[in-house]
Design a protein around this motif. Structure first.
Motif, PDB file in Angstrom:
ATOM      1  N   THR A 195      -0.637   5.015   6.588  1.00 30.20           N
ATOM      2  CA  THR A 195      -1.736   5.148   5.629  1.00 30.20           C
ATOM      3  C   THR A 195      -1.860   6.604   5.212  1.00 30.20           C
ATOM      4  O   THR A 195      -2.138   7.479   6.044  1.00 30.20           O
ATOM      5  CB  THR A 195      -3.071   4.683   6.249  1.00 30.20           C
ATOM      6  N   ILE A 197      -3.921   9.271   3.037  1.00 30.15           N
ATOM      7  CA  ILE A 197      -5.241   9.471   2.428  1.00 30.15           C
ATOM      8  C   ILE A 197      -5.231  10.804   1.701  1.00 30.15           C
ATOM      9  O   ILE A 197      -5.041  11.860   2.319  1.00 30.15           O
ATOM     10  CB  ILE A 197      -6.360   9.450   3.481  1.00 30.15           C
ATOM     11  N   PHE A 210     -11.239   7.725  10.674  1.00 26.81           N
ATOM     12  CA  PHE A 210     -10.487   6.554  10.248  1.00 26.81           C
ATOM     13  C   PHE A 210     -10.668   5.485  11.324  1.00 26.81           C
ATOM     14  O   PHE A 210     -10.390   5.712  12.504  1.00 26.81           O
ATOM     15  CB  PHE A 210      -9.005   6.908  10.099  1.00 26.81           C
ATOM     16  N   THR A 212     -10.219   1.167  12.271  1.00 24.22           N
ATOM     17  CA  THR A 212      -9.771  -0.166  11.918  1.00 24.22           C
ATOM     18  C   THR A 212      -9.601  -1.004  13.186  1.00 24.22           C
ATOM     19  O   THR A 212      -9.451  -0.458  14.285  1.00 24.22           O
ATOM     20  CB  THR A 212      -8.434  -0.126  11.155  1.00 24.22           C
ATOM     21  N   ALA A 261      -9.754  -1.288   6.867  1.00 27.68           N
ATOM     22  CA  ALA A 261     -10.009   0.013   7.483  1.00 27.68           C
ATOM     23  C   ALA A 261     -11.160   0.713   6.767  1.00 27.68           C
ATOM     24  O   ALA A 261     -11.480   0.393   5.616  1.00 27.68           O
ATOM     25  CB  ALA A 261      -8.755   0.887   7.440  1.00 27.68           C
ATOM     26  N   LEU A 263     -13.025   4.709   6.164  1.00 30.18           N
ATOM     27  CA  LEU A 263     -13.012   6.160   6.282  1.00 30.18           C
ATOM     28  C   LEU A 263     -14.446   6.636   6.150  1.00 30.18           C
ATOM     29  O   LEU A 263     -15.088   6.429   5.116  1.00 30.18           O
ATOM     30  CB  LEU A 263     -12.142   6.790   5.191  1.00 30.18           C
TER      31      LEU A 263
END
Length: 292
Positions: A195, A197, A210, A212, A261, A263
């Motif tokens: 991932t 970002i 982060f 998940t 997920a 943030l």
């Protein structure tokens, strides 16, 4: 002679009535085949982070009565690796994206009962999408991430003329904010999710969380395992989170996975993820992932 004139008058009257009826039926038939076209237009091509997305449904045809109700305008995220304009001429591709988003992501702005008044119907999206928060065991609305989105209306029923929503370049907009890209690989019975970002330029470096749920494709235990990682976010830079976990037994078909997920940056929480969809390609089944 008078009798003939009477018959002639009756015949003329009957012909006039039949002609009037035929003309009425012809007009009704022509009118019935006409389509009420409605444009779907965002107010701007780009909206800032945290700004409401405003748009309108505008009738394009005059003097056609129509009413639609139910459903909504779906906010469909377009893939980052494709030209957004290519989706304007491909309703099936938009449907596939919408279907993938409905599984676990996406949002629809409800359409109230809407009919032909000549005036645009003004609607607004606050930039959030509904998701289930496993940690707190409740449904929450978190912010969507950056990307191109298309406005795709759908309704449950209609009355009057057939109604068709017309999508063009003004139906697509860009939403600014943190941008997320996924790279999904499956090797040796293991999924690896990368991932990336990226933060928009300007501002100061910040820290974020982060978070998940790690998919459990093997043991199927009742225990929920989380991956929580503190990330340093630099304006104009990219931060990477890599997560690996076992995939399911592929004996019964292609192995698939999904992710939701979040943030968390200060008071703002962004939600993003992907869902699998199956497509037939060259006689075989292929797994593709739809990001939201």
């Amino acid at each position: 002679m008078r009798l003939k004139n009477r018959y002639l008058a009756v015949i003329v009257v009957v012909m006039l009535v039949v002609t009037t009826l035929l003309a009425s039926l012809l007009v009704s038939s022509v009118q019935g085949t006409r389509v009420a076209y409605v444009a779907v237009r965002a107010d701007k091509s780009e909206f800032a982070m945290g700004e409401n997305v405003t748009f309108s449904l505008t009738p394009l045809t005059q003097d056609l009565q129509f009413t639609v109700s139910g459903g909504g305008v779906y906010i469909v995220r377009l893939p980052d690796d494709a030209d957004p304009d290519t989706y304007l001429d491909d309703p099936q591709a938009i449907y596939n994206l919408s279907n993938g988003m409905h599984i676990g992501g996406g949002v629809a702005v409800p359409i109230p009962q809407y009919n032909t008044t000549g005036e645009p119907l003004r609607l607004s999206w606050n930039g959030t999408m509904m998701q289930y928060d496993t940690a707190n065991q409740k449904v929450v609305w978190d912010r969507a991430t950056a990307g191109h989105y298309i406005l795709n209306p759908s309704y449950n029923w209609e009355y009057g003329h057939v109604t068709k929503f017309m999508l063009d370049r003004s139906s697509i907009f860009y939403l600014d904010g943190p941008a997320v890209r996924f790279d999904i690989s499956y090797e040796s019975s293991m999924f690896t999710i990368r991932t990336d970002i990226s933060m928009p330029g300007g501002g100061e470096p910040v820290s974020g969380l982060f978070s998940t749920v790690v998919p459990n494709h093997v043991n199927h235990s009742a225990d929920t395992v989380y991956h929580n990682e503190t990330v340093d976010l630099v304006p104009g830079g990219t931060t990477t989170v890599i997560l690996s976990y076992p995939g399911p037994d592929s004996y019964y078909g292609p192995a698939t996975t999904s992710m939701v997920a979040r943030l968390i940056v200060g008071d703002a929480t962004y939600v993003f993820g992907f869902n699998p969809t199956m497509v037939y390609n060259n006689g075989g089944m292929e797994v593709r992932y739809v990001q939201f």
